[in-house]
Scaffold this motif. Structure first.
Motif, PDB file in Angstrom:
ATOM      1  N   GLN A   1       0.836  -1.207   0.000  1.00  0.00           N
ATOM      2  CA  GLN A   1       0.000   0.000   0.000  1.00  0.00           C
ATOM      3  C   GLN A   1       0.870   1.256   0.000  1.00  0.00           C
ATOM      4  N   GLU A   2       1.959   1.220   0.764  1.00  0.00           N
ATOM      5  CA  GLU A   2       2.872   2.366   0.806  1.00  0.00           C
ATOM      6  C   GLU A   2       3.497   2.602  -0.570  1.00  0.00           C
ATOM      7  N   ILE A   3       3.894   1.540  -1.251  1.00  0.00           N
ATOM      8  CA  ILE A   3       4.484   1.672  -2.587  1.00  0.00           C
ATOM      9  C   ILE A   3       3.446   2.205  -3.578  1.00  0.00           C
ATOM     10  N   GLU A   4       2.213   1.711  -3.488  1.00  0.00           N
ATOM     11  CA  GLU A   4       1.164   2.199  -4.387  1.00  0.00           C
ATOM     12  C   GLU A   4       0.885   3.685  -4.178  1.00  0.00           C
ATOM     13  N   GLN A   5       0.924   4.135  -2.916  1.00  0.00           N
ATOM     14  CA  GLN A   5       0.728   5.558  -2.645  1.00  0.00           C
ATOM     15  C   GLN A   5       1.848   6.391  -3.253  1.00  0.00           C
ATOM     16  N   MET A   6       3.070   5.886  -3.168  1.00  0.00           N
ATOM     17  CA  MET A   6       4.187   6.631  -3.754  1.00  0.00           C
ATOM     18  C   MET A   6       4.095   6.641  -5.283  1.00  0.00           C
ATOM     19  N   LEU A   7       3.651   5.549  -5.858  1.00  0.00           N
ATOM     20  CA  LEU A   7       3.530   5.488  -7.319  1.00  0.00           C
ATOM     21  C   LEU A   7       2.402   6.379  -7.838  1.00  0.00           C
TER      22      LEU A   7
ATOM     23  N   LEU B   1       8.454  12.084  -7.583  1.00  0.00           N
ATOM     24  CA  LEU B   1       9.014  11.551  -6.347  1.00  0.00           C
ATOM     25  C   LEU B   1      10.246  12.359  -5.944  1.00  0.00           C
ATOM     26  N   SER B   2      10.362  12.600  -4.643  1.00  0.00           N
ATOM     27  CA  SER B   2      11.551  13.276  -4.139  1.00  0.00           C
ATOM     28  C   SER B   2      12.634  12.234  -3.869  1.00  0.00           C
TER      29      SER B   2
ATOM     30  N   SER C   1      12.170   8.170  -3.140  1.00  0.00           N
ATOM     31  CA  SER C   1      12.895   7.131  -3.879  1.00  0.00           C
ATOM     32  C   SER C   1      13.634   6.201  -2.924  1.00  0.00           C
ATOM     33  N   LEU C   2      14.247   6.773  -1.897  1.00  0.00           N
ATOM     34  CA  LEU C   2      14.962   5.973  -0.913  1.00  0.00           C
ATOM     35  C   LEU C   2      13.989   5.073  -0.148  1.00  0.00           C
ATOM     36  N   ARG C   3      12.836   5.644   0.277  1.00  0.00           N
ATOM     37  CA  ARG C   3      11.830   4.847   0.990  1.00  0.00           C
ATOM     38  C   ARG C   3      11.311   3.711   0.115  1.00  0.00           C
TER      39      ARG C   3
END
Length: 144
Positions: free
Chosen positions: A104-110, A115-116, A120-122
């Protein structure tokens, strides 16, 4: 192109009849020799037959076991006691919850437009953790 081909051979002459004519004497002599051998040594033939059946049985039950195949690099599966079952279920459940949260965290970032560096690091760390979780969950990579 579809012209019928006429043959001038006699109707009784076929390949099978010619082969019978050619090998009739050989097959008759082999049959007679085999019959004489079987009549002279019946105990030997019977003992050989029993020996072959027993060796086949030994091979099929002890040497060529059809159900057990272990390839190189694969460890045989070990049956774990029932006492490990509940702890394993809890551990698997925790890993599944963590996997869902990371996805879910990856989907929110995508879903973000850009992206900062921190994002990207997270994301890189989250993907590494997903890989680690999936590797720890694959205890038996070839289930049947």
């Amino acid at each position: 192109m579809f012209k019928k081909i006429h043959s001038n051979r006699p109707p009784g002459v076929t390949l099978l009849s010619e082969l019978k004519k050619e090998f009739a004497q050989l097959s008759t002599s082999v049959y007679a020799t085999l019959l004489i051998f079987l009549q002279r040594r019946p105990r030997f033939v019977f003992a050989t037959m029993i020996l072959l059946m027993l060796s086949s049985m030994v091979l099929s039950f002890y040497v060529l076991r059809p159900g057990i195949t272990i390839t190189a690099g694969q460890k045989p599966s070990v049956v774990r006691p029932i006492s490990d079952g509940f702890g394993e279920i809890v551990r698997q459940g925790d890993a599944l919850r963590r996997t869902i949260a990371i996805k879910q965290e990856i989907e929110q970032m995508l879903a973000k437009d850009s992206l900062s560096g921190a994002d990207s690091l997270r994301m890189s760390l989250a993907i590494d953790e997903l890989k680690r979780l999936s590797d720890s969950q694959n205890l038996n990579p070839n289930p049947k």
